[in-house]
Design an enzyme around this catalytic site. Structure first.
Site, PDB file in Angstrom:
ATOM      1  N   ASP A  28       9.394   2.377   6.945  1.00 50.64           N
ATOM      2  CA  ASP A  28       8.366   2.881   6.027  1.00 50.64           C
ATOM      3  C   ASP A  28       8.982   3.992   5.172  1.00 50.64           C
ATOM      4  O   ASP A  28       9.600   4.924   5.682  1.00 50.64           O
ATOM      5  CB  ASP A  28       7.181   3.431   6.836  1.00 50.64           C
ATOM      6  CG  ASP A  28       6.029   3.850   5.942  1.00 50.64           C
ATOM      7  OD1 ASP A  28       5.103   3.046   5.745  1.00 50.64           O
ATOM      8  OD2 ASP A  28       6.058   4.990   5.425  1.00 50.64           O
ATOM      9  N   ASP A  50       5.487  -0.233   0.627  1.00 51.54           N
ATOM     10  CA  ASP A  50       6.637   0.580   1.041  1.00 51.54           C
ATOM     11  C   ASP A  50       7.034   0.392   2.500  1.00 51.54           C
ATOM     12  O   ASP A  50       7.667   1.253   3.081  1.00 51.54           O
ATOM     13  CB  ASP A  50       6.373   2.060   0.743  1.00 51.54           C
ATOM     14  CG  ASP A  50       5.507   2.727   1.792  1.00 51.54           C
ATOM     15  OD1 ASP A  50       4.657   2.033   2.379  1.00 51.54           O
ATOM     16  OD2 ASP A  50       5.697   3.927   2.038  1.00 51.54           O
ATOM     17  N   GLU A  51       6.621  -0.729   3.101  1.00 49.13           N
ATOM     18  CA  GLU A  51       6.992  -0.903   4.505  1.00 49.13           C
ATOM     19  C   GLU A  51       7.245  -2.361   4.849  1.00 49.13           C
ATOM     20  O   GLU A  51       6.800  -3.268   4.142  1.00 49.13           O
ATOM     21  CB  GLU A  51       5.929  -0.305   5.421  1.00 49.13           C
ATOM     22  CG  GLU A  51       4.564  -0.919   5.272  1.00 49.13           C
ATOM     23  CD  GLU A  51       3.508  -0.059   5.970  1.00 49.13           C
ATOM     24  OE1 GLU A  51       3.277  -0.286   7.157  1.00 49.13           O
ATOM     25  OE2 GLU A  51       2.935   0.825   5.309  1.00 49.13           O
TER      26      GLU A  51
HETATM   27  N1  DCP Z   1      -1.225   4.768  -1.281  1.00 47.76           N
HETATM   28  C1  DCP Z   1      -2.364   4.823  -2.076  1.00 47.76           C
HETATM   29  N2  DCP Z   1      -3.576   5.139  -1.535  1.00 47.76           N
HETATM   30  C2  DCP Z   1      -3.686   5.426  -0.202  1.00 47.76           C
HETATM   31  C3  DCP Z   1      -2.545   5.348   0.623  1.00 47.76           C
HETATM   32  C4  DCP Z   1      -1.320   5.028   0.039  1.00 47.76           C
HETATM   33  O1  DCP Z   1      -2.273   4.556  -3.285  1.00 47.76           O
HETATM   34  N3  DCP Z   1      -4.880   5.762   0.329  1.00 47.76           N
HETATM   35  C5  DCP Z   1       0.087   4.461  -1.915  1.00 47.76           C
HETATM   36  C6  DCP Z   1       0.837   5.733  -2.250  1.00 47.76           C
HETATM   37  C7  DCP Z   1       1.887   5.861  -1.197  1.00 47.76           C
HETATM   38  C8  DCP Z   1       2.161   4.414  -0.831  1.00 47.76           C
HETATM   39  O2  DCP Z   1       0.928   3.717  -1.039  1.00 47.76           O
HETATM   40  O3  DCP Z   1       3.061   6.500  -1.658  1.00 47.76           O
HETATM   41  C9  DCP Z   1       2.619   4.242   0.599  1.00 47.76           C
HETATM   42  O4  DCP Z   1       1.610   4.678   1.491  1.00 47.76           O
HETATM   43  P1  DCP Z   1       1.906   5.402   2.849  1.00 47.76           P
HETATM   44  O5  DCP Z   1       0.667   5.384   3.652  1.00 47.76           O
HETATM   45  O6  DCP Z   1       3.138   4.816   3.472  1.00 47.76           O
HETATM   46  O7  DCP Z   1       2.154   6.931   2.454  1.00 47.76           O
HETATM   47  P2  DCP Z   1       3.401   7.636   1.801  1.00 47.76           P
HETATM   48  O8  DCP Z   1       4.597   6.755   1.726  1.00 47.76           O
HETATM   49  O9  DCP Z   1       2.991   8.251   0.523  1.00 47.76           O
HETATM   50  O10 DCP Z   1       3.663   8.842   2.820  1.00 47.76           O
HETATM   51  P3  DCP Z   1       4.363   8.806   4.261  1.00 47.76           P
HETATM   52  O11 DCP Z   1       5.624   9.602   4.112  1.00 47.76           O
HETATM   53  O12 DCP Z   1       3.383   9.498   5.157  1.00 47.76           O
HETATM   54  O13 DCP Z   1       4.586   7.377   4.629  1.00 47.76           O
HETATM   55 CA    CA Z   2       5.286   5.539   3.495  1.00 42.63          CA
HETATM   56 CA    CA Z   3       3.350   2.645   4.220  1.00 42.90          CA
END
Ligand code: DCP
Ligand code: CA
Ligand code: CA
Length: 357
Positions: A12, A110-111
């Site tokens: 991720d 992203d995963e």
């Molecule tokens: N995303 C979004 N709305 C949400 C959750 C996520 O648009 N409610 C988008 C933005 C994030 C991407 O999806 O960058 C990936 O989600 P993640 O839950 O993996 O969160 P992040 O990658 O941002 O943070 P982390 O470092 O906690 O994985």
């Molecule tokens: Ca992420």
């Molecule tokens: Ca994710």
């Protein structure tokens, strides 16, 4: 028959959208960055897509109203999402990770899950392989990710979240229950807020509490999901890593009660169809580029016309406008229409909703 031992990775990306933005704009580094709706000086109505770790320290998280983010962290750099860029980067990362796996399953933007069972002979080799993947992603994309390793998808997914950012967490077979036990039940994949509240009411706070709970009572209270939750709490998950069957298009069509040449009636129906299609695309986190309309005249003669947009979207206004443009040529006073349809295709995938409950 003994089951074949598996080793699964879950990868991720760290604060994905904001990490990409920081990479593109090094001057943002070290400052709070928030990607999401326009804050409009505190009056904006959308939500935060994500925030970097600096903004998270101020309490700004994915999904909170952008107006709240503005109160918590007015000094942050606020950016609108640049989906084409995130999707391009996502595709590049997936291409890197895919090479290392026997079986590969992208899950959200992203995963991904990787089944590497035949690539490594034990957890030590698995850890070395994960380091190699992290290294290649960092070298080629200047981005960090977190990887969780375990005997199944459930464990790997929870492990990747365990040490973030730039984490690597290995949970060997036999250590799974001990690893999961102290974590809050919320960490289990399908446990949403409502289920969490019900579990709390039963005195179940941690995954360990859930594992020790009487499965019969869980099944009685939550149905099939209760049985499933109890298995997950004990770290049991037999689901395979498998590429998702791709949705190629989403379409809706409607046949008029009576054949019509009234432009208003037809365009109203077209708008309604566009709304349906957009809702479905949103639900599945899909962005489209190609729009097709279909028209069947009263004599069953059927036509379709398509247009590919120069950008990806899942906004109703884009679909409505394009569908209308495409349909105009078919609106004729001398011919009645029997059916119209709207279809979108050429998808790219955004982030998936992770909780079912
Ligand atoms: N995303 C979004 N709305 C949400 C959750 C996520 O648009 N409610 C988008 C933005 C994030 C991407 O999806 O960058 C990936 O989600 P993640 O839950 O993996 O969160 P992040 O990658 O941002 O943070 P982390 O470092 O906690 O994985
Ligand atoms: Ca992420
Ligand atoms: Ca994710």
């Amino acid at each position: 028959m003994s089951e074949k031992k598996r080793i699964i990775f879950h990868l991720d990306m760290d604060h994905f959208y904001t990490a990409v933005e920081e990479r593109e704009h090094p001057e943002y580094k070290g400052k709070p960055v928030i990607v999401g709706a326009d804050p409009k000086g505190g009056a904006g109505r959308g939500v935060v897509a994500t925030s970097n770790y600096e903004a998270r320290k101020a309490g700004v998280k994915s999904g909170i109203p952008i107006s709240r983010a503005w109160k918590l962290c007015p000094e942050a750099i606020y950016l609108p999402p640049n989906f084409p860029l995130y999707i391009k980067v996502s595709n590049e990362i997936m291409d890197i990770a895919r090479k290392y796996a026997d079986k590969f399953e992208q899950w959200g933007i992203d995963e991904a899950f990787l089944d590497v069972s035949s690539k490594v002979k034990d957890y030590a080799e698995a850890e070395a392989l994960a380091k190699q993947i992290k290294h290649e992603i960092l070298a080629k994309e200047q981005l960090t990710c977190s990887i969780g390793i375990g005997p199944n998808k459930l464990t790997a997914k929870i492990a990747s979240d365990y040490q973030k950012p730039d984490g690597l967490t290995v949970v060997k077979e036999g250590e799974v229950e001990r690893f999961l036990a102290p974590l809050p039940v919320r960490k289990l994949l399908w446990v949403g807020r409502k289920t969490e509240a019900k579990l709390k009411a039963l005195g179940i706070n941690t995954i360990g509490d859930l594992a020790r709970y009487d499965p019969a009572v869980l099944t009685e209270t939550f149905g099939v999901m209760g049985t499933q939750m109890h298995l997950m709490a004990r770290g049991i998950d037999r689901s395979e890593v498998e590429p998702r069957t791709e949705v190629k298009s989403i379409s809706h069509e409607t046949t008029f009660e009576e054949d019509t040449d009234d432009a208003d009636t037809v365009l109203k129906a077209l708008d309604a169809l566009s709304e349906e299609v957009c809702k479905e695309a949103l639900n599945q986190s899909l962005f489209f580029k190609t729009v097709t309309v279909k028209v069947r005249y009263e004599n069953f003669e059927t036509h379709t016309r398509s247009k590919t947009l120069p950008f990806m979207t899942n906004r109703q206004q884009d679909l409505k406008k394009t569908a209308k443009e495409l349909l105009q040529a078919y609106l004729r006073h001398d011919r009645k229409i029997r059916l119209i349809g709207v279809r979108v295709s050429s998808f790219v995938k955004g982030e998936k909703q992770k909780t079912l409950a």
